[in-house]
Design an enzyme around this catalytic site. Structure first.
Site, PDB file in Angstrom:
ATOM      1  N   LYS A 121       0.756  -1.142   0.004  1.00 24.99           N
ATOM      2  CA  LYS A 121       0.122   0.052  -0.085  1.00 24.99           C
ATOM      3  C   LYS A 121       1.046   1.422   0.035  1.00 24.99           C
ATOM      4  CE  LYS A 121      -2.303  -1.386   3.768  1.00 24.99           C
ATOM      5  NZ  LYS A 121      -1.801  -2.598   3.959  1.00 24.99           N
ATOM      6  N   THR A 122       1.793   1.466   1.124  1.00 22.30           N
ATOM      7  CA  THR A 122       2.531   2.602   0.972  1.00 22.30           C
ATOM      8  C   THR A 122       3.610   2.907  -0.492  1.00 22.30           C
ATOM      9  OG1 THR A 122       2.884   2.112   3.389  1.00 22.30           O
ATOM     10  CG2 THR A 122       4.508   3.565   2.328  1.00 22.30           C
ATOM     11  N   GLU A 165      -3.499   6.056   1.678  1.00 21.74           N
ATOM     12  CA  GLU A 165      -3.149   4.685   1.873  1.00 21.74           C
ATOM     13  C   GLU A 165      -4.688   4.166   2.836  1.00 21.74           C
ATOM     14  OE1 GLU A 165      -0.088   1.847   4.149  1.00 21.74           O
ATOM     15  OE2 GLU A 165       0.528   3.707   3.207  1.00 21.74           O
TER      16      GLU A 165
END
Length: 470
Positions: A121-122, A165
């Site tokens: 995600k990051t 995110e």
């Protein structure tokens, strides 16, 4: 694009303001003109950066830190009911918001992209945010890790796009209603909150159903969990939802044709809407190349031209802790990895192995959470068997209390059963010298885990430098 601040967030107080998720929201509110304050357990580069923005940061937790005119208190799932500032807020009747509620309020009125998934995600959020910024679209963004400098995990931009995110760990991503959602992969993790894969699928389905009418879901065409989720969503009959798949599968809408490694970077060739595009990726590994393609597909779903976006992705130079090169000493490179789930660990180890021809890969690993180690410790050990040698620290507890019988020994036993060279180190302060003493020129040392093992990379470099000088 001007943005009004909700009345309840004009003078917010953040408990745990230095955290990756909390600090970003605090920064955006400060940049929008709110009078932001908060507290954290310790001083850090992040709290220093927030102070530079005019944020009042208290060290330690005390009810006296909560101003009398605070309009709300923002917490994460890590904050316990016993926290004195939280208890004082409730006693005074001050509204208490989960950080996801605060983030949802910040995204209101924007064209939102929410990036979800068990892994990646990051990186994907960072890639998209940087590329949009490079194209002059002035996005706002909130990321779970810094891009480069402290507190670079968030920005208030004047453009209409907000990239965020979306954290599934505590189901807080159910509060978002994005125009574009990205689901990178779906696996069982966060065992304190999810008892089965069925619960995980249901949670991601709820997130996908929150996409705005006429919006787009970008989803992995290769990963088993994502494919199953896609089938469930198609059976659900959301006819207004556009679906864009990406990956190496022949039927993927954004198809990965090839990934060419070049040291600690790579180049991915993609076919999308009849175009063949080249996307440069600043970190090694197929999984990061796929993250870049997911970012590309999400931007195109917003209407950003694909060719320009593909080129702009080259401006992404990495995010903190995502195979981040910390330095080199005595002919040994030291890289930091946030990987803490077996799938992430195996992927990062494969990536650095490919980038270390002729040298060995040595790992300094810190398990994260007792519940995760109980459920996945054996798989962590199997992943570590991919390294040439490993040192395993004690479990980083984060928000959890110890569980009887759950220690790093679970990982050690599983790794040794695979023939791995692995040893335990219970004294964290002794680990840098131990791993540095094992390294020789041409090797790569990987500090790995989601806890404070990240602090040890510079110390490993110091030990290597001292050894070289002597």
């Amino acid at each position: 694009m001007t943005q009004a601040i909700p009345a309840t967030m004009e003078r917010p107080h953040f408990i745990g303001i230095g955290g990756a998720g909390m600090s970003g929201i605090a920064k955006i509110l400060a940049l929008r003109g709110a009078e932001v304050a908060g507290s954290d357990a310790r001083e850090s580069e992040t709290t220093t950066a927030l102070r530079a923005l005019g944020v009042g940061v208290h060290l330690g937790h005390d009810e006296a830190h909560l101003a009398g005119d605070a309009t709300c208190v923002v917490i994460s799932s890590a904050i316990r009911d016993s926290n004195p500032e939280l208890a004082a807020a409730r006693l005074r009747g001050i509204p208490v918001l989960h950080r996801s509620e605060a983030l949802a309020a910040l995204m209101s009125g924007r064209r939102t992209v929410a990036v979800a998934g068990t892994h990646g995600k990051t990186t994907t959020t960072s890639m998209l945010a940087v590329a949009l910024r490079t194209l002059g679209l002035r996005p706002s963004y909130a990321i779970g890790g810094d891009l480069d400098a402290p507190a670079s995990n968030a920005e208030h931009g004047e453009g209409e796009i907000f990239v965020a995110e979306a954290d599934e760990s505590d189901r807080s991503f159910h509060r978002y209603a994005p125009e574009v959602a990205v689901i990178l992969n779906v696996e069982l993790d966060h065992h304190a909150n999810y008892a089965s894969m069925e619960e995980v699928y249901e949670s991601f389905e709820t997130f996908a159903q929150r996409i705005r009418p006429g919006g787009t879901l970008v989803i992995n065409a290769d990963q088993e969990g994502a494919r199953k989720l896609t089938a469930r969503l198609c059976d659900g009959g959301r006819e207004d939802l556009r679906l864009t798949t990406y990956g190496e599968a022949a039927d993927a809408d954004a198809r990965v044709v090839s990934v060419t490694p070049t040291g600690l970077s790579s180049e991915v060739t993609v076919e999308l809407d009849g175009q063949r595009l080249i996307v440069p990726v600043s970190v090694p590994g197929r999984h990061y190349a796929h993250n870049a393609v997911a970012a590309l597909a999400a931007g195109v779903a917003l209407g950003v031209p694909a060719a320009g976006l593909a080129g702009a992705l080259a401006s992404y130079t990495g995010a903190a802790r995502r195979l981040q090169l910390k330095g080199e000493a005595a002919g040994v490179r030291v890289i930091d990895s946030y990987a803490h789930h077996p799938t992430e660990m195996a992927a990062d180890l494969a990536a650095v192995r490919e980038a270390t021809p002729g040298g060995r890969v040595l790992v300094l690993f810190q398990p994260h959470l007792f519940s995760r180690t109980r459920e996945l410790g054996a798989e962590m050990g199997h992943a570590l068997a991919r390294a040439d040698a490993s040192v395993v620290l004690d479990i980083y507890p984060a928000r959890e209390d110890p569980l009887p019988g759950v220690t790093s020994q679970i990982i050690l036993d599983a790794a040794r059963a695979r023939g791995a060279e692995v040893r335990a180190e219970h004294a964290k302060e002794a680990a840098p010298a131990l791993i540095a003493g094992m390294a020789r020129p041409g090797d790569l040392v990987l500090t790995m885990g989601a806890g404070d093992v990240t602090d040890l990379g510079p110390r490993v470099l110091d030990r290597l430098t001292e050894r070289s000088a002597s």
